[in-house]
Design an enzyme around this catalytic site. Structure first.
Site, short mmCIF file in Angstrom:
data_model
loop_
_atom_site.label_atom_id
_atom_site.label_comp_id
_atom_site.label_asym_id
_atom_site.label_seq_id
_atom_site.Cartn_x
_atom_site.Cartn_y
_atom_site.Cartn_z
N TYR A 65 20.53 -3.49 -20.94
CA TYR A 65 19.34 -4.04 -21.59
C TYR A 65 18.82 -3.10 -22.67
O TYR A 65 18.85 -1.88 -22.51
CB TYR A 65 18.22 -4.25 -20.56
CG TYR A 65 18.45 -5.43 -19.66
CD1 TYR A 65 18.60 -6.72 -20.17
CD2 TYR A 65 18.52 -5.27 -18.27
CE1 TYR A 65 18.81 -7.81 -19.33
CE2 TYR A 65 18.71 -6.35 -17.43
CZ TYR A 65 18.86 -7.62 -17.97
OH TYR A 65 19.07 -8.69 -17.14
N LYS A 67 4.02 8.95 8.74
CA LYS A 67 3.38 7.76 8.14
C LYS A 67 4.31 7.17 7.08
O LYS A 67 5.36 7.76 6.77
CB LYS A 67 2.03 8.15 7.56
CG LYS A 67 2.08 9.23 6.52
CD LYS A 67 0.70 9.73 6.15
CE LYS A 67 0.82 10.66 4.97
NZ LYS A 67 -0.37 10.77 4.18
C1 LIG Z 1 -3.80 14.64 6.53
C2 LIG Z 1 -2.36 14.96 6.24
N1 LIG Z 1 -1.79 16.00 6.85
C3 LIG Z 1 -0.51 16.34 6.62
C4 LIG Z 1 0.28 15.61 5.75
C5 LIG Z 1 1.71 16.03 5.52
O1 LIG Z 1 1.93 16.45 4.21
P1 LIG Z 1 3.37 16.98 3.77
O2 LIG Z 1 4.28 15.81 3.76
O3 LIG Z 1 3.18 17.50 2.40
O4 LIG Z 1 3.78 18.00 4.78
C6 LIG Z 1 -0.28 14.52 5.08
C7 LIG Z 1 0.51 13.77 4.12
O5 LIG Z 1 0.11 13.40 3.07
C8 LIG Z 1 -1.64 14.19 5.33
O6 LIG Z 1 -2.23 13.14 4.73
#
Ligand SMILES: Cc1ncc(COP(=O)(O)O)c(C=O)c1O
Length: 361
Positions: free
Chosen positions: A256, A35
């Protein structure tokens, strides 16, 4: 002016990190969480590099659409599920798995009479209190899901998410595991609990599917440890070039707000990166960078397009030389700690003017 700021994405590192996650997962299936544009590394690029993953986890239907449009045929799980009843037809058309976490989504499913089946994951809130149905609602919700002819009921995956698994002796995580075990006792079905930190520190939570993001990119969420410390390789190196080198006199100030004063006559470099590229504005003087592989320090405030660097440790540095902000040789966790945030926040924050290039290694 062509910007010199480059995020190099190491595809080989992504592949090797996935192989290492597989070892740690000990036979559990691996969902690669991609994501937020693959944690800032590029959604389609990361999906192609991690082609061996058993599924991809994305935040939204839109990400699923992009992946299918790019020809990705692997299983895709939309971690927050449908946002509206009308999304369900798209989930089916694109063959996306839907995480169901709320009564409203259940009602949309019950009102939906599409003959095509849909794969569902049921999210249980075991203590994070973000998304998920409560422990008490599990039996009735499962019964409602199983009554639906238009679901692939053969495998509703039971899942939960941890709030504090990055601390390996955390009471809340222990309670979350217990709560999940109680909520799902006696239910035949696949289970998924662990994120990256869960895979590293909570073997009891390995389940049938691990959902891993950070580690695949070589990122750590364990306080005081970098991804490299944990045996992973950085998948992004952020670099730029020196655009100016000059001597600044003792007592003069840099940038700055004149927040840093030269203790002696000294070489100061200026590099083409700033908060307009996504480099964190809040880092203090002393934040490390690499100039031609040598560790040097930022001096003065980070501005929109530029940073200034104390070149006393790299006296031969010249205009055009490469400056690494994080990645190979300089863990992003060090910069994140100085910026008061986590590594994920930095890699996700690159702006459009950063040029992304791929490196097969
Ligand atoms: C539902 C869910 N599972 C797994 C993950 C993966 O987490 P990580 O990047 O800490 O492995 C996330 C990320 O936030 C998540 O929202």
């Amino acid at each position: 002016m062509s910007r010199a700021t480059i995020a190099t994405i190491h595809l080989g590192a992504l592949r090797r990190n996935l192989a290492r996650v597989r070892e740690l997962a000990r036979g559990a299936k691996v969902m690669a969480v991609i994501k937020a544009d693959g944690y800032g590394h590029g959604l389609e690029r990361v999906a192609r590099a991690l082609v061996g993953a058993d599924a991809y986890g994305v935040a939204s239907l839109g990400d699923g659409l992009r992946l299918r449009a790019a020809g990705i045929i692997t299983r895709i799980v939309v971690l927050s599920g449908p946002d509206a009843a009308a999304d369900l037809a798209e989930f089916r058309r694109l063959r996306l798995d839907a995480v169901i976490h709320d009564e409203s989504q259940l009602r949309w499913l019950e009102a939906d009479h599409d003959a095509r089946t849909l794969r569902v994951w049921l999210k249980i809130d075991t203590g994070m209190h973000r998304l998920g149905i409560s422990q008490d609602e599990v039996p009735s919700t499962l019964a409602r899901l199983r009554a639906l002819a238009n679901l692939d009921n053969a495998d509703v995956v039971l899942m939960t998410h941890f709030a504090a698994s990055d601390e390996f002796d955390n009471a809340l995580t222990r309670r979350q595991i217990e709560c999940f075990d109680d909520a799902t006792a006696g239910i035949i079905g696949t289970r998924s609990l662990a994120n990256s930190a869960g895979v590293l520190g909570w073997p009891a939570a390995r389940g049938d599917w691990v959902r891993v993001g950070g580690l695949l990119y070589g990122l750590s969420v364990i306080d005081g440890k970098s991804g490299v410390d944990l045996g992973f390789e950085p998948a992004m190196t952020l670099s730029t070039k020196l655009v100016s080198v000059k001597t600044v006199r003792k007592g003069e100030t840099i940038g700055y707000a004149a927040s840093w004063q030269c203790p002696e006559d000294m070489p100061v470099g200026v590099a083409a990166i700033g908060y307009g590229d996504g480099y964190p504005r809040g880092v203090p003087s002393g934040t490390p960078v690499l100039v031609n592989g040598v560790r040097a320090a930022i001096v003065g405030r980070v501005s929109m397009d530029l940073i200034a660097i104390d070149l006393r440790e790299a006296p031969g540095a010249a205009v055009g030389d490469r400056v690494v902000l994080w990645g190979k040789g300089l863990p992003v966790e060090q910069v994140a700690a100085l910026a008061g945030t986590i590594s994920y926040d930095l890699t996700c924050g690159m702006t459009k003017r950063v040029l992304f290039v791929e490196d097969d290694n």
